[in-house]
Motif scaffolding. Sequence first.
Motif, short mmCIF file in Angstrom:
data_model
loop_
_atom_site.label_atom_id
_atom_site.label_comp_id
_atom_site.label_asym_id
_atom_site.label_seq_id
_atom_site.Cartn_x
_atom_site.Cartn_y
_atom_site.Cartn_z
N GLY B 73 15.09 14.29 -7.12
CA GLY B 73 15.12 15.91 -6.44
C GLY B 73 14.95 17.12 -7.49
O GLY B 73 14.82 17.98 -7.12
N LEU B 223 -0.22 5.23 -4.89
CA LEU B 223 -0.68 5.43 -3.46
C LEU B 223 0.02 4.69 -2.54
O LEU B 223 -0.04 4.70 -1.04
N PHE B 224 0.91 3.66 -3.00
CA PHE B 224 1.68 2.65 -2.01
C PHE B 224 3.14 3.02 -1.99
O PHE B 224 4.07 2.32 -1.45
N HIS B 225 3.42 4.41 -2.71
CA HIS B 225 4.73 4.95 -2.75
C HIS B 225 5.10 5.83 -1.64
O HIS B 225 4.40 6.92 -1.51
N PRO B 226 6.08 5.36 -0.72
CA PRO B 226 6.25 6.35 0.62
C PRO B 226 6.61 7.72 0.37
O PRO B 226 6.33 8.59 1.04
N SER B 227 7.32 7.94 -1.18
CA SER B 227 7.80 9.40 -1.38
C SER B 227 6.47 10.25 -1.82
O SER B 227 6.33 11.44 -1.62
N PHE B 228 5.50 9.67 -2.60
CA PHE B 228 4.78 10.35 -3.50
C PHE B 228 3.31 9.90 -3.40
O PHE B 228 2.42 10.48 -4.15
N ALA B 229 2.90 9.26 -2.38
CA ALA B 229 1.50 8.92 -2.11
C ALA B 229 0.64 9.91 -1.91
O ALA B 229 -0.71 9.89 -2.59
N GLY B 230 1.22 11.11 -1.58
CA GLY B 230 0.16 12.22 -1.17
C GLY B 230 -0.43 13.01 -2.43
O GLY B 230 -1.38 13.28 -2.68
N VAL B 231 0.71 13.05 -3.33
CA VAL B 231 0.24 13.60 -4.74
C VAL B 231 -0.65 12.51 -5.37
O VAL B 231 -1.66 13.21 -6.17
N GLY B 257 13.36 4.13 -6.02
CA GLY B 257 14.05 4.97 -5.16
C GLY B 257 13.91 4.66 -3.95
O GLY B 257 14.53 5.30 -2.79
N VAL B 258 13.31 3.58 -3.39
CA VAL B 258 13.14 3.25 -1.76
C VAL B 258 13.10 1.75 -1.72
O VAL B 258 13.33 1.15 -2.77
N HIS B 260 10.97 -0.22 -0.50
CA HIS B 260 9.64 -0.82 -0.19
C HIS B 260 9.09 -1.60 -1.34
O HIS B 260 9.50 -1.49 -2.52
#
Lengths: 339, 339
Positions: B73, B223-231, B257-258, B260
Amino acid sequence: MQIETPYLMFLGDVPDTLAAKTAYGIKDWRPEWCVGQMRLPGCAADLGIPDLTLDEAMAKGCRTLVIGVANAGGILPGHWVSEIVAALNAGLDIASGLHARLGAVPEIAAAAKANGRQLHDVRHTHETFATGKGTKRPGKRLLSVGTDCSVGKKYTVLALERGMRERGLDADFRATGQTGVFISGRGVAIDAVVADFISGAVEWIAPAADPDHWDLLEGQGSLFHPSFAGVSLGLLHGAQADAFVVCHEPSRTTMRGVQHPLPTIRQVIDLTVQLGRLTNPDIRPVGIAVNTQSLEEGAARALLADLAHEHGLPATDPVRFGVDAIVDRLVAEFPKAAA
Amino acid sequence: MQIETPYLMFLGDVPDTLAAKTAYGIKDWRPEWCVGQMRLPGCAADLGIPDLTLDEAMAKGCRTLVIGVANAGGILPGHWVSEIVAALNAGLDIASGLHARLGAVPEIAAAAKANGRQLHDVRHTHETFATGKGTKRPGKRLLSVGTDCSVGKKYTVLALERGMRERGLDADFRATGQTGVFISGRGVAIDAVVADFISGAVEWIAPAADPDHWDLLEGQGSLFHPSFAGVSLGLLHGAQADAFVVCHEPSRTTMRGVQHPLPTIRQVIDLTVQLGRLTNPDIRPVGIAVNTQSLEEGAARALLADLAHEHGLPATDPVRFGVDAIVDRLVAEFPKAAA
């Protein structure tokens, strides 16, 4: 951001109706929140609701003056400032969809402070978000996705909210864009959130809920749009969508603002399922929403029938033909948990 | 943004070394700029450089306290504030890689003003970006992508810059994260850019160039990280990558951090090619970079040999075994344009 309702719609002196399209969107979907409009001499827009003075608006219980207009550059014209200050002095909060921040104008900041009123800049957020966690949360969520930007994603979920509530379903529109925030009175313009927090902001916008509750999330952009696919993906992951509706505009030849061709509806379905599975392995399409404005009714119905047959999904124009078929599918696919 | 060197590295009381990866990155790639470190009780990180008081750092000519930590954060813990104020009072500038702005803390803003010192928020930019256009631009670009966050994406492109320059190739590291900006003195922390402008900012970071020039872009997230795939997706689209290297950390069991699981290297290759084709139809993998720190040398070499065989790509640990094999592949795959 929680905007107090009802609204007095400030249209300023915009030169055409397009400049007031946010205001029209609010009036179309929340007429009960729009007690009246305030227009300056020369205003070319008219929401078809009463022109009210500040005193009249206050007498009707109005809580917020909504600046639902765009002008070149998103600037706040100098001659609107005295009107805004007068509204603050009368006891209204102000909510603005302009790029310029209300609080950056000293007279407005001072009047808000002196009157203890709120200034809401809907394109900006002071909310602090956590990064997305991707942990499955209870409640059901539907996301509208698109073959492009501006293909009816917001209207589709708003129409679904109306249609689902008419069937007694527990459903809430969840805004992710500025017009949507005015319509829901709450939410965040996701395209103004810092990139690291897109999915986290969506987890905040559509939080854990009752197992039979539906959050209906307004999509943004397209997974196939080279400018905005990152936003669309963060939104998909944060939504943990159980269901999605593909929105399409059949007259479009290239994606909005770029030279790229539109993807097919099939490509959008496949990629949304493929990528959405990261945070919800059970994600599935429940319908196709087409903006058929450019087609005669016969041609529109024929296109929708073809799409429904091709994809095995209900296909409709939510504004023209309603959303019953999609709600039917949703109810069939997601039966309520036993009481 | 011009950050005065040398640096005193502030590590706070981070709970593990990974949380201080910014500081480690700066120390590894710019050791001559790091005169010492400052740690609070309980700090689990250690750069292996002298622990200095503010007076000792000043005596060594230090100019800037670098907050080289990246906690979830990007929050600035309250108990660090007095340390930062003391550094300002001692005569140091402050440079921070946190999302939180230094100047948003009244005590820090006041101390900076009183002492005439600079506050650098490396994750923030005053640059205005256009939205990405997706139009293919000249010059070649390599992007490091990952099975997770913090798996060596920056180290890989920094090692490639060094290795390619040693071969006489025209290559530049392009920072997209706060550590990279500290190391290169330029760039933009892409994960702090407003979501609508991710790909546009990358088009600005790695602009049109000579056909034989390589921009080596530091990837972010996965691309597989649920927090940051958009970035990660916006970065891939903006980079229009000709080539990519997959970075991996074999001891990781869940994504950072997750909860997954990590994707396989094969999944990362396939999805990067699939999605990257939107803005560069010729995108291809040129190597695998593994952080083998947790393995004995024999086990590390065996793992790399297996991966190279499985994927038909050079596989190396850039820090431990160099990047020659990847540079060989790059030269073979992308012969120089005829003079």
